[in-house]
Write a protein that holds these residues in place. Sequence first.
Motif, PDB file in Angstrom:
ATOM      1  N   ILE A  28     -29.065  -9.462 -42.207  1.00 40.70           N
ATOM      2  CA  ILE A  28     -28.216  -8.277 -42.099  1.00 40.70           C
ATOM      3  C   ILE A  28     -26.993  -8.491 -41.222  1.00 40.70           C
ATOM      4  O   ILE A  28     -25.938  -7.895 -41.445  1.00 40.70           O
ATOM      5  CB  ILE A  28     -29.050  -7.069 -41.598  1.00 40.70           C
ATOM      6  N   ASP A  29     -27.089  -9.362 -40.226  1.00 43.33           N
ATOM      7  CA  ASP A  29     -25.945  -9.597 -39.347  1.00 43.33           C
ATOM      8  C   ASP A  29     -24.934 -10.555 -39.954  1.00 43.33           C
ATOM      9  O   ASP A  29     -23.738 -10.479 -39.649  1.00 43.33           O
ATOM     10  CB  ASP A  29     -26.424 -10.147 -37.989  1.00 43.33           C
ATOM     11  N   GLU A  33     -20.301  -6.416 -45.192  1.00 48.26           N
ATOM     12  CA  GLU A  33     -20.492  -5.094 -45.776  1.00 48.26           C
ATOM     13  C   GLU A  33     -20.271  -5.153 -47.282  1.00 48.26           C
ATOM     14  O   GLU A  33     -19.467  -5.932 -47.784  1.00 48.26           O
ATOM     15  CB  GLU A  33     -19.518  -4.099 -45.145  1.00 48.26           C
ATOM     16  N   LYS A  67     -22.662  -0.939 -44.313  1.00 52.18           N
ATOM     17  CA  LYS A  67     -22.621  -0.966 -42.851  1.00 52.18           C
ATOM     18  C   LYS A  67     -21.815   0.213 -42.331  1.00 52.18           C
ATOM     19  O   LYS A  67     -20.954   0.756 -43.018  1.00 52.18           O
ATOM     20  CB  LYS A  67     -22.025  -2.287 -42.356  1.00 52.18           C
ATOM     21  N   ASN A  68     -22.125   0.579 -41.076  1.00 51.32           N
ATOM     22  CA  ASN A  68     -21.444   1.698 -40.418  1.00 51.32           C
ATOM     23  C   ASN A  68     -21.590   2.989 -41.212  1.00 51.32           C
ATOM     24  O   ASN A  68     -20.664   3.776 -41.354  1.00 51.32           O
ATOM     25  CB  ASN A  68     -19.962   1.374 -40.191  1.00 51.32           C
ATOM     26  N   ARG A 129     -24.805  -0.166 -34.224  1.00 47.60           N
ATOM     27  CA  ARG A 129     -24.347  -0.362 -35.592  1.00 47.60           C
ATOM     28  C   ARG A 129     -25.406   0.194 -36.546  1.00 47.60           C
ATOM     29  O   ARG A 129     -26.593  -0.057 -36.372  1.00 47.60           O
ATOM     30  CB  ARG A 129     -24.115  -1.844 -35.882  1.00 47.60           C
ATOM     31  N   TYR A 131     -26.862   0.716 -40.519  1.00 45.16           N
ATOM     32  CA  TYR A 131     -26.902   0.038 -41.803  1.00 45.16           C
ATOM     33  C   TYR A 131     -27.740   0.866 -42.783  1.00 45.16           C
ATOM     34  O   TYR A 131     -28.692   1.544 -42.391  1.00 45.16           O
ATOM     35  CB  TYR A 131     -27.568  -1.339 -41.698  1.00 45.16           C
TER      36      TYR A 131
END
Length: 227
Positions: A28-29, A33, A67-68, A129, A131
């Motif tokens: 995920i990191d 996005e 993301k975000n 953050r 997700y």
Amino acid sequence: MDRSNFTKFKIISLPAIASTNTYIKERIDELPENSVVIADIQTDGRGRLGNKWIADKGALSMSVLFKNISSAQNLTVISAVAVCQSLYRLYGIKAGIKWTNDIICENKKICGILCESAIKCSSDSEGHRSYVICGIGLNVNQEKEFFDKSGLSDGASLNSLYSREYDKTEIGLYILRRIAILQGMAFSEVIKTYKALCVTLGRQVKLIRNSCEITAYAKDIDENGCL
């Protein structure tokens, strides 16, 4: 097809993995996005409440990383509408939504959607953050025998219902296009479409809350997509 609406997506195609959602979770990191993971075969897919999702090569198994963004419920609504609209616009197939995340066609389940959210703490200036991973499993080209052998009497595929082969790639790309378009709309407008497609409204339903099953009347869906 106009590709401008889904050029923001980065597509990763894999021959076989355990779960497209899990693949994204584990990376995920590092994944950007709007990464999309599509697996030809998924061996350990999951649905809501931990239910196993059985998918062979005939299924479209796809997950998208957002993301975000914090609302998995919003993306469940958007994705469900996107699937129904895609099937109708591509092939004239009329599908409905069984609240909250199942797509129904000819009274059979052809698709399940699992959106999972997470918040991770960051040591940099960005702080927390958020997700959302949106998994879509659509039964496309499985034969009727697949569902019989798997004990899935309520399940079906487009092929088993309409006796023809479909292009999984075409469907997947069109769904992504519709997701992008719907994300750009006011959510209140998406909810109106969701409600029009929802086959649950006006019926007695069974809900599971805190491991307890209750019976209720599905009267309406609110502005957040909740029953």
